[in-house]
Design a protein around this motif. Structure first.
Motif, PDB file in Angstrom:
ATOM      1  N   ALA A   1       0.830  -1.210   0.000  1.00 56.39           N
ATOM      2  CA  ALA A   1       0.000   0.000   0.000  1.00 56.39           C
ATOM      3  C   ALA A   1       0.861   1.256   0.000  1.00 56.39           C
ATOM      4  O   ALA A   1       0.416   2.331  -0.394  1.00 56.39           O
ATOM      5  N   THR A   2       2.118   1.130   0.410  1.00 56.25           N
ATOM      6  CA  THR A   2       3.044   2.254   0.450  1.00 56.25           C
ATOM      7  C   THR A   2       3.622   2.497  -0.940  1.00 56.25           C
ATOM      8  O   THR A   2       4.131   1.558  -1.568  1.00 56.25           O
ATOM      9  N   PRO A   3       3.577   3.722  -1.453  1.00 53.28           N
ATOM     10  CA  PRO A   3       4.192   3.996  -2.759  1.00 53.28           C
ATOM     11  C   PRO A   3       5.696   3.682  -2.735  1.00 53.28           C
ATOM     12  O   PRO A   3       6.335   3.728  -1.685  1.00 53.28           O
ATOM     13  N   ALA A   4       6.231   3.359  -3.888  1.00 56.88           N
ATOM     14  CA  ALA A   4       7.647   3.040  -4.019  1.00 56.88           C
ATOM     15  C   ALA A   4       8.277   3.945  -5.066  1.00 56.88           C
ATOM     16  O   ALA A   4       7.603   4.445  -5.967  1.00 56.88           O
ATOM     17  N   VAL A   5       9.585   4.140  -4.927  1.00 55.41           N
ATOM     18  CA  VAL A   5      10.369   4.948  -5.860  1.00 55.41           C
ATOM     19  C   VAL A   5      11.604   4.128  -6.224  1.00 55.41           C
ATOM     20  O   VAL A   5      12.241   3.529  -5.356  1.00 55.41           O
ATOM     21  N   SER A   6      11.957   4.110  -7.511  1.00 51.03           N
ATOM     22  CA  SER A   6      13.146   3.374  -7.937  1.00 51.03           C
ATOM     23  C   SER A   6      13.891   4.145  -9.020  1.00 51.03           C
ATOM     24  O   SER A   6      13.319   4.970  -9.724  1.00 51.03           O
ATOM     25  N   VAL A   7      15.185   3.845  -9.124  1.00 50.78           N
ATOM     26  CA  VAL A   7      16.049   4.409 -10.156  1.00 50.78           C
ATOM     27  C   VAL A   7      16.521   3.251 -11.031  1.00 50.78           C
ATOM     28  O   VAL A   7      16.935   2.200 -10.520  1.00 50.78           O
ATOM     29  N   HIS A   8      16.443   3.437 -12.354  1.00 47.82           N
ATOM     30  CA  HIS A   8      16.812   2.403 -13.317  1.00 47.82           C
ATOM     31  C   HIS A   8      17.862   2.957 -14.272  1.00 47.82           C
ATOM     32  O   HIS A   8      17.788   4.124 -14.662  1.00 47.82           O
ATOM     33  N   ALA A   9      18.811   2.123 -14.672  1.00 45.95           N
ATOM     34  CA  ALA A   9      19.816   2.511 -15.664  1.00 45.95           C
ATOM     35  C   ALA A   9      19.891   1.421 -16.726  1.00 45.95           C
ATOM     36  O   ALA A   9      19.790   0.230 -16.405  1.00 45.95           O
ATOM     37  N   TYR A  10      20.073   1.830 -17.960  1.00 48.47           N
ATOM     38  CA  TYR A  10      20.171   0.911 -19.085  1.00 48.47           C
ATOM     39  C   TYR A  10      21.391   1.291 -19.912  1.00 48.47           C
ATOM     40  O   TYR A  10      21.605   2.464 -20.217  1.00 48.47           O
ATOM     41  N   SER A  11      22.178   0.270 -20.282  1.00 46.67           N
ATOM     42  CA  SER A  11      23.375   0.535 -21.075  1.00 46.67           C
ATOM     43  C   SER A  11      23.556  -0.582 -22.090  1.00 46.67           C
ATOM     44  O   SER A  11      23.585  -1.754 -21.699  1.00 46.67           O
ATOM     45  N   PRO A  12      23.700  -0.245 -23.384  1.00 45.51           N
ATOM     46  CA  PRO A  12      23.510   1.082 -23.936  1.00 45.51           C
ATOM     47  C   PRO A  12      22.068   1.540 -23.721  1.00 45.51           C
ATOM     48  O   PRO A  12      21.202   0.733 -23.364  1.00 45.51           O
ATOM     49  N   PRO A  13      21.808   2.835 -23.930  1.00 48.28           N
ATOM     50  CA  PRO A  13      20.436   3.323 -23.743  1.00 48.28           C
ATOM     51  C   PRO A  13      19.435   2.448 -24.509  1.00 48.28           C
ATOM     52  O   PRO A  13      19.741   1.918 -25.569  1.00 48.28           O
ATOM     53  N   LEU A  14      18.249   2.308 -23.926  1.00 46.55           N
ATOM     54  CA  LEU A  14      17.218   1.457 -24.524  1.00 46.55           C
ATOM     55  C   LEU A  14      16.912   1.831 -25.969  1.00 46.55           C
ATOM     56  O   LEU A  14      16.835   3.007 -26.308  1.00 46.55           O
ATOM     57  N   THR A  15      16.731   0.826 -26.785  1.00 46.20           N
ATOM     58  CA  THR A  15      16.224   1.026 -28.144  1.00 46.20           C
ATOM     59  C   THR A  15      15.028   0.129 -28.414  1.00 46.20           C
ATOM     60  O   THR A  15      14.281   0.356 -29.361  1.00 46.20           O
ATOM     61  N   ALA A  16      14.852  -0.914 -27.587  1.00 40.78           N
ATOM     62  CA  ALA A  16      13.738  -1.841 -27.785  1.00 40.78           C
ATOM     63  C   ALA A  16      13.466  -2.604 -26.496  1.00 40.78           C
ATOM     64  O   ALA A  16      14.329  -2.711 -25.627  1.00 40.78           O
ATOM     65  N   MET A  17      12.245  -3.133 -26.402  1.00 42.24           N
ATOM     66  CA  MET A  17      11.861  -4.024 -25.309  1.00 42.24           C
ATOM     67  C   MET A  17      10.991  -5.124 -25.897  1.00 42.24           C
ATOM     68  O   MET A  17      10.231  -4.881 -26.835  1.00 42.24           O
ATOM     69  N   SER A  18      11.126  -6.326 -25.346  1.00 43.60           N
ATOM     70  CA  SER A  18      10.265  -7.437 -25.747  1.00 43.60           C
ATOM     71  C   SER A  18       9.418  -7.838 -24.556  1.00 43.60           C
ATOM     72  O   SER A  18       9.854  -7.762 -23.409  1.00 43.60           O
ATOM     73  N   TYR A  19       8.184  -8.283 -24.841  1.00 44.30           N
ATOM     74  CA  TYR A  19       7.222  -8.647 -23.809  1.00 44.30           C
ATOM     75  C   TYR A  19       6.874 -10.129 -23.934  1.00 44.30           C
ATOM     76  O   TYR A  19       6.901 -10.689 -25.030  1.00 44.30           O
ATOM     77  N   TYR A  20       6.546 -10.744 -22.789  1.00 46.36           N
ATOM     78  CA  TYR A  20       6.382 -12.189 -22.708  1.00 46.36           C
ATOM     79  C   TYR A  20       5.140 -12.562 -21.915  1.00 46.36           C
ATOM     80  O   TYR A  20       4.590 -11.763 -21.172  1.00 46.36           O
ATOM     81  N   ARG A  21       4.764 -13.847 -22.060  1.00 47.80           N
ATOM     82  CA  ARG A  21       3.757 -14.462 -21.204  1.00 47.80           C
ATOM     83  C   ARG A  21       4.206 -15.893 -20.958  1.00 47.80           C
ATOM     84  O   ARG A  21       5.013 -16.447 -21.710  1.00 47.80           O
ATOM     85  N   VAL A  22       3.707 -16.456 -19.885  1.00 47.08           N
ATOM     86  CA  VAL A  22       3.948 -17.864 -19.602  1.00 47.08           C
ATOM     87  C   VAL A  22       2.721 -18.614 -20.104  1.00 47.08           C
ATOM     88  O   VAL A  22       1.595 -18.322 -19.695  1.00 47.08           O
ATOM     89  N   ASP A  23       2.930 -19.562 -21.025  1.00 46.10           N
ATOM     90  CA  ASP A  23       1.788 -20.261 -21.625  1.00 46.10           C
ATOM     91  C   ASP A  23       1.253 -21.366 -20.712  1.00 46.10           C
ATOM     92  O   ASP A  23       1.775 -21.601 -19.616  1.00 46.10           O
ATOM     93  N   GLU A  24       0.214 -22.058 -21.172  1.00 43.62           N
ATOM     94  CA  GLU A  24      -0.458 -23.093 -20.379  1.00 43.62           C
ATOM     95  C   GLU A  24       0.479 -24.226 -19.998  1.00 43.62           C
ATOM     96  O   GLU A  24       0.293 -24.887 -18.971  1.00 43.62           O
ATOM     97  N   ALA A  25       1.502 -24.471 -20.802  1.00 41.06           N
ATOM     98  CA  ALA A  25       2.462 -25.544 -20.520  1.00 41.06           C
ATOM     99  C   ALA A  25       3.588 -25.067 -19.599  1.00 41.06           C
ATOM    100  O   ALA A  25       4.486 -25.840 -19.276  1.00 41.06           O
ATOM    101  N   GLY A  26       3.557 -23.774 -19.206  1.00 44.39           N
ATOM    102  CA  GLY A  26       4.603 -23.244 -18.328  1.00 44.39           C
ATOM    103  C   GLY A  26       5.839 -22.764 -19.063  1.00 44.39           C
ATOM    104  O   GLY A  26       6.869 -22.505 -18.443  1.00 44.39           O
ATOM    105  N   ALA A  27       5.742 -22.624 -20.393  1.00 40.89           N
ATOM    106  CA  ALA A  27       6.874 -22.155 -21.193  1.00 40.89           C
ATOM    107  C   ALA A  27       6.775 -20.641 -21.391  1.00 40.89           C
ATOM    108  O   ALA A  27       5.679 -20.073 -21.458  1.00 40.89           O
ATOM    109  N   LEU A  28       7.909 -20.007 -21.492  1.00 40.68           N
ATOM    110  CA  LEU A  28       7.979 -18.565 -21.737  1.00 40.68           C
ATOM    111  C   LEU A  28       7.802 -18.309 -23.228  1.00 40.68           C
ATOM    112  O   LEU A  28       8.510 -18.886 -24.052  1.00 40.68           O
TER     113      LEU A  28
END
Length: 193
Positions: free
Chosen positions: A129-156
């Motif tokens: 319930a308490t808000p959170a604050v975080s600092v993130h760094a990426y190197s080299p700077p981000l150019t892309a991100m990929s997104y995933y799900r875990v399927d019914e068989a438990g595979a990514l």
């Protein structure tokens, strides 16, 4: 931070090591705790702002209210690190062990820093319930991100990838870096630190 060349740097396409990225997020977290960067909480979206950027790394400040999370993702060809400034976050990490593959949770308390190599798949959520604050760094700077799900068989399974320079590609992000000794919790409302 001074970047030195080393033949032992084989972590990815950058002269920075994972340890250096964690230290960069810790240094920036100290700046945030000292009130050098404005913080805003938004009940609808994670709020983020780029604090600095150069050839080697982007550094972002992100805030989280209860139940705000990323989606299971990686950072494409970038190494990454995060340090929790305030509050606590839960990181769900895809792990492959001799016992099998699956998501494993770990709680990241204020002050804790973690690093992630290329190919690291995780989700981050504020379960408190308490808000959170975080600092993130990426190197080299981000150019892309990929997104995933875990399927019914438990595979990514990868669901999609996006080209982006922003770790929060689906939410509003400030284009200018606010600075100042005050913490903003709602539009027009400031709380002294």
């Amino acid at each position: 931070m001074t970047i030195t060349e080393s033949p032992a740097r084989s972590y990815g396409p950058t002269p920075l090591t994972l340890d250096e990225l964690v230290e960069l997020t810790r240094e920036t977290a100290r700046e945030v705790r000292a009130g050098l960067h404005e913080i805003h909480f938004d009940a609808e979206h994670r709020w983020s702002v780029r604090l600095r950027s150069d050839t080697y790394a982007d550094v972002w400040l992100i805030t989280w209210t209860r139940d705000q999370s990323t989606t299971l993702h990686d950072h494409a060809g970038s190494l990454g690190a995060l340090t929790v400034v305030d509050g606590a976050l839960t990181e769900r990490v895809w792990r492959v062990t001799p016992e099998g593959a699956g998501l494993r949770d770990r709680r990241l308390e204020a002050g804790r820093g973690v690093a992630f190599p290329v190919g690291y798949v995780h989700d981050v959520v504020n379960t408190s319930a308490t808000p959170a604050v975080s600092v993130h760094a990426y190197s080299p700077p981000l150019t892309a991100m990929s997104y995933y799900r875990v399927d019914e068989a438990g595979a990514l399974r990868r669901t999609h990838s996006v080209l982006t320079h922003d770790p929060e590609p689906d939410v509003p992000t400030l284009t200018e870096v606010p600075t100042g000794p005050r913490r903003t919790d709602a539009p027009g409302e400031a709380v002294d630190r």
